[in-house]
Design a protein around this motif. Structure first.
Motif, short mmCIF file in Angstrom:
data_model
loop_
_atom_site.label_atom_id
_atom_site.label_comp_id
_atom_site.label_asym_id
_atom_site.label_seq_id
_atom_site.Cartn_x
_atom_site.Cartn_y
_atom_site.Cartn_z
N GLN A 30 48.24 38.73 42.23
CA GLN A 30 46.96 39.09 41.59
C GLN A 30 47.15 40.00 40.36
O GLN A 30 46.60 39.70 39.31
CB GLN A 30 46.03 39.73 42.62
N PRO A 31 47.95 41.08 40.47
CA PRO A 31 48.16 41.89 39.27
C PRO A 31 48.93 41.15 38.19
O PRO A 31 48.76 41.43 37.00
CB PRO A 31 48.99 43.09 39.77
N TYR A 85 45.05 30.13 29.24
CA TYR A 85 43.99 31.00 29.77
C TYR A 85 43.33 30.35 30.98
O TYR A 85 43.12 31.00 32.01
CB TYR A 85 42.96 31.29 28.67
N ALA A 122 41.88 35.75 44.16
CA ALA A 122 40.76 36.59 44.61
C ALA A 122 40.12 35.99 45.86
O ALA A 122 39.79 36.72 46.80
CB ALA A 122 39.73 36.72 43.49
N ALA A 167 44.74 39.67 30.87
CA ALA A 167 44.37 40.77 29.98
C ALA A 167 45.10 40.62 28.63
O ALA A 167 44.51 40.82 27.57
CB ALA A 167 44.69 42.10 30.63
N HIS A 215 44.09 33.22 39.08
CA HIS A 215 43.58 34.57 39.36
C HIS A 215 42.37 34.50 40.32
O HIS A 215 42.30 35.28 41.28
CB HIS A 215 43.19 35.24 38.05
N TYR A 242 42.59 49.06 42.83
CA TYR A 242 43.60 48.18 43.45
C TYR A 242 44.69 49.02 44.13
O TYR A 242 45.14 48.70 45.24
CB TYR A 242 44.21 47.27 42.38
N LYS A 254 32.37 43.02 33.89
CA LYS A 254 33.12 43.68 32.80
C LYS A 254 32.26 44.72 32.07
O LYS A 254 32.01 44.60 30.88
CB LYS A 254 33.63 42.64 31.80
N GLY A 289 46.47 38.90 36.59
CA GLY A 289 45.51 39.80 35.94
C GLY A 289 46.09 40.36 34.65
O GLY A 289 45.41 40.37 33.62
N TRP A 297 42.24 42.37 26.53
CA TRP A 297 41.66 43.54 27.19
C TRP A 297 42.73 44.62 27.33
O TRP A 297 43.81 44.33 27.84
CB TRP A 297 41.18 43.19 28.61
N ILE A 330 35.92 45.78 42.91
CA ILE A 330 36.79 45.15 41.90
C ILE A 330 36.19 43.81 41.46
O ILE A 330 36.13 43.51 40.26
CB ILE A 330 38.22 44.94 42.46
N VAL A 331 35.74 43.01 42.42
CA VAL A 331 35.15 41.70 42.07
C VAL A 331 33.95 41.91 41.14
O VAL A 331 33.81 41.21 40.13
CB VAL A 331 34.74 40.92 43.35
N TRP A 374 36.83 48.96 32.36
CA TRP A 374 36.73 48.30 33.67
C TRP A 374 38.08 47.83 34.20
O TRP A 374 38.29 47.82 35.42
CB TRP A 374 35.73 47.13 33.60
N MET A 381 35.21 42.81 37.73
CA MET A 381 35.82 41.66 37.07
C MET A 381 34.76 40.70 36.52
O MET A 381 34.92 40.13 35.46
CB MET A 381 36.70 40.89 38.07
C1 HEM Z 1 45.28 43.93 40.13
C2 HEM Z 1 44.98 43.96 38.89
C3 HEM Z 1 44.02 43.05 38.19
C4 HEM Z 1 43.97 42.88 36.84
C5 HEM Z 1 44.86 43.56 35.80
C6 HEM Z 1 42.93 41.92 36.57
C7 HEM Z 1 42.55 41.49 35.31
C8 HEM Z 1 41.56 40.58 35.03
C9 HEM Z 1 41.11 40.22 33.71
C10 HEM Z 1 41.69 40.78 32.41
C11 HEM Z 1 40.10 39.33 33.85
C12 HEM Z 1 39.22 38.78 32.73
C13 HEM Z 1 39.65 37.52 32.12
C14 HEM Z 1 38.61 37.17 31.04
O1 HEM Z 1 38.30 38.00 30.20
O2 HEM Z 1 38.12 36.03 31.05
C15 HEM Z 1 39.91 39.10 35.27
C16 HEM Z 1 38.98 38.24 35.82
C17 HEM Z 1 38.71 38.11 37.15
N1 HEM Z 1 39.29 38.85 38.17
FE1 HEM Z 1 40.82 40.18 37.98
N2 HEM Z 1 42.37 41.53 37.75
C18 HEM Z 1 42.98 42.20 38.77
C19 HEM Z 1 42.69 42.11 40.13
C20 HEM Z 1 41.65 41.35 40.65
C21 HEM Z 1 41.27 41.37 42.05
C22 HEM Z 1 41.93 42.22 43.14
C23 HEM Z 1 40.24 40.49 42.19
C24 HEM Z 1 39.45 40.13 43.41
C25 HEM Z 1 39.83 40.27 44.64
C26 HEM Z 1 39.96 39.93 40.88
C27 HEM Z 1 38.99 38.99 40.61
C28 HEM Z 1 38.71 38.47 39.38
C29 HEM Z 1 37.71 37.44 39.10
C30 HEM Z 1 36.83 36.74 40.14
C31 HEM Z 1 37.73 37.21 37.72
C32 HEM Z 1 36.92 36.18 36.93
C33 HEM Z 1 35.80 36.86 36.19
C34 HEM Z 1 35.16 35.95 35.16
O3 HEM Z 1 35.81 35.02 34.65
O4 HEM Z 1 33.99 36.21 34.82
N3 HEM Z 1 40.84 40.49 39.98
N4 HEM Z 1 40.80 39.88 35.96
#
Ligand code: HEM
Length: 155
Positions: free
Chosen positions: A62-63, A3, A14, A70, A10, A89, A152, A66, A75, A145-146, A81, A149
């Motif tokens: 990124q996907p 993780y 970003a 998930a 991830h 995206y 949530k 991501g 998730w 998106i940010v 969200w 993310m």
């Molecule tokens: C394209 C599909 C994307 C999916 C499926 C996805 C999925 C996720 C998931 C499931 C998490 C949460 C992880 C957790 O629960 O700790 C996460 C966190 C995060 N994502 Fe994405 N993401 C995507 C795109 C992006 C994009 C485009 C950005 C920014 C440009 C981004 C920025 C972030 C950031 C900064 C976090 C950290 C949040 C935190 O730990 O509080 N993500 N993402």
């Protein structure tokens, strides 16, 4: 551990997406203000390269990170969200692809103007306005998106 590594990759992706996006927009806008075909041709050439090396790579990974995040955390992909982020995206991608094409066209038009020692053609300025109009909502959607993310939200 898995993780942590996924989250690191991830968030790194970003920062690359956001940083390159803002940087590219800034350099394009400032070089455009000069109205100098030679400078614009040079900067637009670097912008096209930067988009290929940084934005395209990060946009593909990124996907992937991501999705794996998930799966790791549990998730659901198509709910709440995460689903809204995925839709945004796709929206960003639909705006970004034409933007890349416009950047290539603007670079080519600036090179042609430079070679002919002529001013930038009207088609260049028209493309620039479209480039701006596409870039603004795309950047706004990335910010959304940010926010999704990070917060949530449940809805
Ligand atoms: C394209 C599909 C994307 C999916 C499926 C996805 C999925 C996720 C998931 C499931 C998490 C949460 C992880 C957790 O629960 O700790 C996460 C966190 C995060 N994502 Fe994405 N993401 C995507 C795109 C992006 C994009 C485009 C950005 C920014 C440009 C981004 C920025 C972030 C950031 C900064 C976090 C950290 C949040 C935190 O730990 O509080 N993500 N993402």
């Amino acid at each position: 551990m898995t993780y942590d590594i996924l989250l690191f990759l991830h968030v790194l992706g970003a920062t690359v997406l956001l940083g390159t996006g803002v940087g590219i927009a800034f350099f394009m806008v400032v070089s455009n203000l000069s109205n100098d075909p030679k400078l614009i041709a040079h900067v637009a050439g670097i912008v096209v390269l930067a988009d290929t090396v940084f934005t395209a790579t990060a946009a593909i990974f990124q996907p992937v990170t991501g999705y794996l995040l998930a799966r790791e955390v549990g998730w659901p992909l198509f709910e709440g969200w995460v689903a809204l982020s995925l839709a945004l995206y796709v929206f960003v991608g639909a705006l970004w692809l034409p933007v890349v094409w416009m950047q290539i066209q603007m670079r080519n038009l600036a090179i042609a103007a430079q070679d002919a020692a002529a001013p930038l053609p009207a088609s260049y300025h028209r493309l620039y306005r479209w480039w701006f109009a596409f870039g603004f909502p795309a950047f706004g959607a990335v910010l959304a998106i940010v926010w999704l993310m990070l917060t949530k939200p449940t809805f």
